[in-house]
Design a protein around this motif. Structure first.
Motif, PDB file in Angstrom:
ATOM      1  N   ARG A 145     -15.314   3.721  -2.974  1.00  0.00           N
ATOM      2  CA  ARG A 145     -14.622   5.013  -3.060  1.00  0.00           C
ATOM      3  C   ARG A 145     -13.573   4.958  -4.166  1.00  0.00           C
ATOM      4  O   ARG A 145     -12.842   3.975  -4.291  1.00  0.00           O
ATOM      5  CB  ARG A 145     -13.970   5.365  -1.725  1.00  0.00           C
ATOM      6  N   TYR A 146     -13.517   6.029  -4.951  1.00  0.00           N
ATOM      7  CA  TYR A 146     -12.592   6.100  -6.084  1.00  0.00           C
ATOM      8  C   TYR A 146     -11.176   6.428  -5.630  1.00  0.00           C
ATOM      9  O   TYR A 146     -10.967   7.200  -4.707  1.00  0.00           O
ATOM     10  CB  TYR A 146     -13.058   7.160  -7.087  1.00  0.00           C
ATOM     11  N   ILE A 147     -10.203   5.840  -6.330  1.00  0.00           N
ATOM     12  CA  ILE A 147      -8.790   6.122  -6.114  1.00  0.00           C
ATOM     13  C   ILE A 147      -8.340   7.050  -7.231  1.00  0.00           C
ATOM     14  O   ILE A 147      -8.472   6.714  -8.409  1.00  0.00           O
ATOM     15  CB  ILE A 147      -7.949   4.819  -6.144  1.00  0.00           C
ATOM     16  N   ARG A 148      -7.818   8.211  -6.865  1.00  0.00           N
ATOM     17  CA  ARG A 148      -7.352   9.173  -7.872  1.00  0.00           C
ATOM     18  C   ARG A 148      -6.110   8.658  -8.586  1.00  0.00           C
ATOM     19  O   ARG A 148      -5.313   7.925  -8.025  1.00  0.00           O
ATOM     20  CB  ARG A 148      -7.036  10.520  -7.209  1.00  0.00           C
ATOM     21  N   GLY A 149      -5.961   9.094  -9.847  1.00  0.00           N
ATOM     22  CA  GLY A 149      -4.788   8.707 -10.618  1.00  0.00           C
ATOM     23  C   GLY A 149      -4.605   9.601 -11.819  1.00  0.00           C
ATOM     24  O   GLY A 149      -5.452  10.448 -12.117  1.00  0.00           O
ATOM     25  N   SER A 160      -1.742   5.595  -9.763  1.00  0.00           N
ATOM     26  CA  SER A 160      -2.559   6.185  -8.699  1.00  0.00           C
ATOM     27  C   SER A 160      -1.794   7.351  -8.083  1.00  0.00           C
ATOM     28  O   SER A 160      -0.569   7.313  -7.976  1.00  0.00           O
ATOM     29  CB  SER A 160      -2.888   5.139  -7.635  1.00  0.00           C
ATOM     30  N   THR A 161      -2.524   8.382  -7.709  1.00  0.00           N
ATOM     31  CA  THR A 161      -1.919   9.548  -7.054  1.00  0.00           C
ATOM     32  C   THR A 161      -2.381   9.662  -5.613  1.00  0.00           C
ATOM     33  O   THR A 161      -1.948  10.564  -4.902  1.00  0.00           O
ATOM     34  CB  THR A 161      -2.249  10.844  -7.816  1.00  0.00           C
ATOM     35  N   PRO A 198       0.795  -1.223   0.000  1.00  0.00           N
ATOM     36  CA  PRO A 198       0.000   0.000   0.000  1.00  0.00           C
ATOM     37  C   PRO A 198       0.832   1.280   0.000  1.00  0.00           C
ATOM     38  O   PRO A 198       0.306   2.356  -0.262  1.00  0.00           O
ATOM     39  CB  PRO A 198      -0.845  -0.109   1.273  1.00  0.00           C
ATOM     40  N   ASP A 199       2.125   1.167   0.265  1.00  0.00           N
ATOM     41  CA  ASP A 199       2.998   2.340   0.252  1.00  0.00           C
ATOM     42  C   ASP A 199       3.504   2.688  -1.140  1.00  0.00           C
ATOM     43  O   ASP A 199       4.198   3.688  -1.319  1.00  0.00           O
ATOM     44  CB  ASP A 199       4.196   2.116   1.181  1.00  0.00           C
ATOM     45  N   LYS A 200       3.193   1.867  -2.123  1.00  0.00           N
ATOM     46  CA  LYS A 200       3.628   2.095  -3.502  1.00  0.00           C
ATOM     47  C   LYS A 200       2.415   2.400  -4.370  1.00  0.00           C
ATOM     48  O   LYS A 200       1.327   1.890  -4.132  1.00  0.00           O
ATOM     49  CB  LYS A 200       4.327   0.846  -4.063  1.00  0.00           C
ATOM     50  N   PRO A 201       2.585   3.228  -5.412  1.00  0.00           N
ATOM     51  CA  PRO A 201       1.443   3.522  -6.286  1.00  0.00           C
ATOM     52  C   PRO A 201       1.037   2.319  -7.134  1.00  0.00           C
ATOM     53  O   PRO A 201       1.864   1.472  -7.472  1.00  0.00           O
ATOM     54  CB  PRO A 201       1.951   4.664  -7.171  1.00  0.00           C
TER      55      PRO A 201
END
Length: 112
Positions: free
Chosen positions: A38-42, A53-54, A13-16
């Motif tokens: 929930r959406y993950i921004r990228g 992912s951002t 989880p610490d990596k994109p």
């Protein structure tokens, strides 16, 4: 789709999160969501070959990624993948002192 593995085939989880395509195919849309929807921004690269992912991923979570693509002839494609992230137990562990039965702080030696 690729992700940094932290053991057991789960994503770190610490990596994109990274989604990439090869050849004449390009990514047209990526939707990544957690188990609650929930959406993950990228961000999609300018050439449409890579999406990263951002936003941070949560530890011990399940994600679903839907990727829409288009080949060099304009034919659409779509793939849905799921993955899990490692639990928080694999991360940083912090202990505050002093230890039981000791007083003080820092690394000073006790008086002689």
């Amino acid at each position: 789709m690729s992700f940094a593995s932290a053991g057991g085939g789960k994503a770190d989880p610490d990596k994109p999160l990274e989604v990439s395509v090869k050849g004449g195919t390009r990514i047209t849309d990526v939707t990544a969501t957690d188990a609650a929807g929930r959406y993950i921004r990228g961000e999609l690269s300018a050439d449409g070959k890579r999406w990263n992912s951002t936003a941070a991923l949560a530890a011990g979570a399940h994600y679903t990624v839907r990727v829409s693509t288009e080949d060099s002839e304009g034919h659409p494609g779509r793939k849905t993948l799921g993955f899990d992230t490692t639990s928080a137990g694999t991360g940083l562990h912090v202990a505050f002192g002093p230890d039981a039965g000791r007083t003080g702080s820092g690394s000073r030696s006790p008086p002689s």
